[in-house]
Design a protein around this motif. Structure first.
Motif, PDB file in Angstrom:
ATOM      1  N   THR A 170       8.035 -37.309   4.229  1.00 35.02           N
ATOM      2  CA  THR A 170       6.859 -36.747   3.993  1.00 35.02           C
ATOM      3  C   THR A 170       6.785 -36.541   2.201  1.00 35.02           C
ATOM      4  O   THR A 170       6.034 -37.441   1.591  1.00 35.02           O
ATOM      5  CB  THR A 170       6.373 -35.309   4.557  1.00 35.02           C
ATOM      6  OG1 THR A 170       6.376 -35.550   5.769  1.00 35.02           O
ATOM      7  CG2 THR A 170       4.960 -34.819   3.971  1.00 35.02           C
ATOM      8  N   THR A 213       1.322 -43.014   2.794  1.00 35.32           N
ATOM      9  CA  THR A 213       2.223 -42.292   3.171  1.00 35.32           C
ATOM     10  C   THR A 213       3.300 -42.131   2.244  1.00 35.32           C
ATOM     11  O   THR A 213       4.403 -42.037   2.731  1.00 35.32           O
ATOM     12  CB  THR A 213       2.642 -42.264   4.644  1.00 35.32           C
ATOM     13  OG1 THR A 213       3.591 -43.382   4.812  1.00 35.32           O
ATOM     14  CG2 THR A 213       1.463 -42.242   5.527  1.00 35.32           C
ATOM     15  N   MET A 227       3.937 -31.725   9.656  1.00 36.91           N
ATOM     16  CA  MET A 227       4.813 -32.686   9.108  1.00 36.91           C
ATOM     17  C   MET A 227       5.674 -33.336  10.471  1.00 36.91           C
ATOM     18  O   MET A 227       5.760 -34.529  10.746  1.00 36.91           O
ATOM     19  CB  MET A 227       5.913 -32.402   8.167  1.00 36.91           C
ATOM     20  CG  MET A 227       5.304 -32.370   6.794  1.00 36.91           C
ATOM     21  SD  MET A 227       6.438 -32.048   5.365  1.00 36.91           S
ATOM     22  CE  MET A 227       7.075 -30.212   6.052  1.00 36.91           C
ATOM     23  N   SER A 269      10.850 -32.219   5.601  1.00 41.11           N
ATOM     24  CA  SER A 269       9.892 -32.994   4.720  1.00 41.11           C
ATOM     25  C   SER A 269      10.636 -34.145   4.619  1.00 41.11           C
ATOM     26  O   SER A 269      10.037 -35.479   4.561  1.00 41.11           O
ATOM     27  CB  SER A 269       9.752 -32.480   3.477  1.00 41.11           C
ATOM     28  OG  SER A 269       8.716 -33.362   2.534  1.00 41.11           O
ATOM     29  N   THR A 311       2.251 -37.317   6.824  1.00 46.13           N
ATOM     30  CA  THR A 311       3.659 -37.554   6.171  1.00 46.13           C
ATOM     31  C   THR A 311       3.260 -38.336   4.947  1.00 46.13           C
ATOM     32  O   THR A 311       4.312 -39.197   4.641  1.00 46.13           O
ATOM     33  CB  THR A 311       4.548 -38.166   7.185  1.00 46.13           C
ATOM     34  OG1 THR A 311       4.192 -39.655   7.236  1.00 46.13           O
ATOM     35  CG2 THR A 311       4.530 -37.336   8.585  1.00 46.13           C
TER      36      THR A 311
END
Length: 440
Positions: free
Chosen positions: A51, A272, A407, A46, A384
């Motif tokens: 993300t 995002t 992701m 992540s 993301t």
């Protein structure tokens, strides 16, 4: 084995993710019990893929060491690890070959090989200047609230996270998983975060073009004009729609100025970024669907943002309008768009929709959660973004693995992800007979 640029970038991101997971598994990285492999891998993915989806609250679950590992992964993922490697090589006096330039062109989002090295040299100073400015503004609010050291640390962390469109936050010091909801009525924090997200999401190529042309619209490249036009429509159009949809829903308790600020923030963050100032669980169905749409589009090519990108949407809309008018060519701003670009835009949209639908079906089959919540989480992962309805920490191991893959695919690009598993073969110089089919 000589890797293609796409595969080299994908392998590089994978190595960074695994290294980050290893560091996050260390006892020094966690408060209490050390993180297991899946939690560490999810967090590392992540952060590296900028993300913001989390299975553990960043402040309450990770020590300062763990938070600094996450912050480093965010910076590496946001700018692209190839940027740092290349800059180091340049400082050591190494000359860039043709293959190096091809990799950098893809990593940095440049259109041509020419000027790629110069663009790389400007990316890091450009990034640090805006992150420093953002941190300085956020410090005005955070230092009185959290003290000097913690306030500066929080300001730097959130400035980097916002510029890189990552969405990680340290507001667990107020309440776990609260994001920036405490600042829904604070123009300083909200607008600073918004500006960092927008600047990072426009792309380095656009900013270089703006500076080169001294912000004169007529001299800008077609790419920059499309990015700025699409971004402006999505930001202000999205803000107005959120204002209407959420007036009596998630923003019902806010004053009119606060609603205007929250609506603009809510239109910016799905590009995002992953922060939120309103309770997402209170979003109306229309607001929820609009957020899904904005998350899927994302930011612009060559930026810190994900999604299918603003230019992809612009090309598809222009192509549909040209087709409706019976025109063979797609023209805009007195220029024609290449047919290869149209094909790539269609492919990217179908790939993202295909992967999203597959993941939604799989997670719905595994988990007891509803379609609305699962769709929100899946789109947030593949684009993301990092916005969440609180579902991620409750998912099983299998569903978390699916989100990890989404992701990863979203960060390196859906088209690039598919090409990793396909072998490119040269087509034979043979024209097949043309067949006719009916569509529509």
């Amino acid at each position: 084995m000589h890797l293609t640029p796409s595969r080299l970038i994908a392998v590089g991101f994978l190595l960074v993710i695994l290294a980050g997971a290893g560091l996050l598994m260390l006892p020094i990285a966690s408060r209490g019990e050390p993180a297991g492999f899946l939690d560490a891998l999810f967090t590392s993915t992540s952060a590296t893929c900028v993300t913001g989806l989390v299975v553990r609250d960043t402040f309450t679950s990770w020590t300062v060491f763990g938070q600094l590992v996450i912050l480093t992964l965010i910076q590496l993922g946001g700018l692209g690890f190839m940027t740092f490697i290349t800059l180091t090589s340049m400082l050591l006096g190494k000359r860039l070959g043709l293959y190096d330039r091809k990799v950098l062109m893809q990593s940095a989002g440049n259109i041509t090989l020419d000027g790629t090295a110069a663009l790389i040299r400007k990316i890091i100073p450009f990034t640090f200047v805006f992150e420093f400015a953002g941190a300085a503004l956020l410090s005005i609010r955070f230092i009185p609230e959290f003290g000097v050291l913690r306030g500066i640390y929080a300001a730097v962390f959130h400035a980097i996270s916002a510029f890189c469109n990552a969405g990680f936050d340290l507001m667990g010091m107020r309440a776990p998983f609260s994001s920036l909801t405490a600042y829904v009525s604070d123009p300083l924090v909200s607008l600073t975060i918004c500006m960092l997200i927008i600047i990072g999401g426009l792309g380095f190529l656009v900013w270089r073009d703006l500076v080169r042309c001294r912000f004169r619209w007529k001299r800008l490249q077609l790419h920059s004009k499309l990015v700025l036009t699409a971004s402006g429509i999505l930001l202000f159009g999205g803000g107005l729609l959120f204002l209407g949809f959420e007036w009596n829903a998630s923003m019902a308790d806010l004053s009119i100025p606060e609603k205007l600020l929250a609506s603009f923030f809510q239109a910016v963050t799905p590009r995002t970024a992953g922060f939120n100032t309103v309770d997402l669980s209170k979003l109306s169905d229309s607001g929820n669907l609009l957020t899904d749409f904005l998350m899927l589009i994302g930011g612009s090519p060559g930026s810190t943002a994900g999604g299918i990108k603003t230019t992809t949407l612009a090309v598809l809309v222009l192509s549909a309008l040209a087709s409706a008018r019976g025109r063979m060519r797609v023209n805009t701003f007195r220029m024609s768009i290449e047919r290869e670009t149209l094909r790539q835009a269609s492919s990217i949209l179908l790939i993202y929709l295909g992967m999203s639908l597959t993941a939604i079906l799989a997670i719905c089959a595994i988990e007891p959660f509803g379609l609305k919540a699962v769709t929100f989480e899946v789109v947030s992962a593949i684009a993301t973004v990092g916005l969440s309805l609180g579902l991620t920490p409750q998912l099983s191991a299998a569903s978390r693995v699916i989100l990890i893959l989404l992701m990863y695919a979203g960060r390196i690009g859906g088209l690039s992800f598919v090409l990793l598993f396909s072998e490119r073969r040269s087509e034979p110089p043979l024209d097949r007979p043309t067949g006719k089919i009916l569509i529509g």
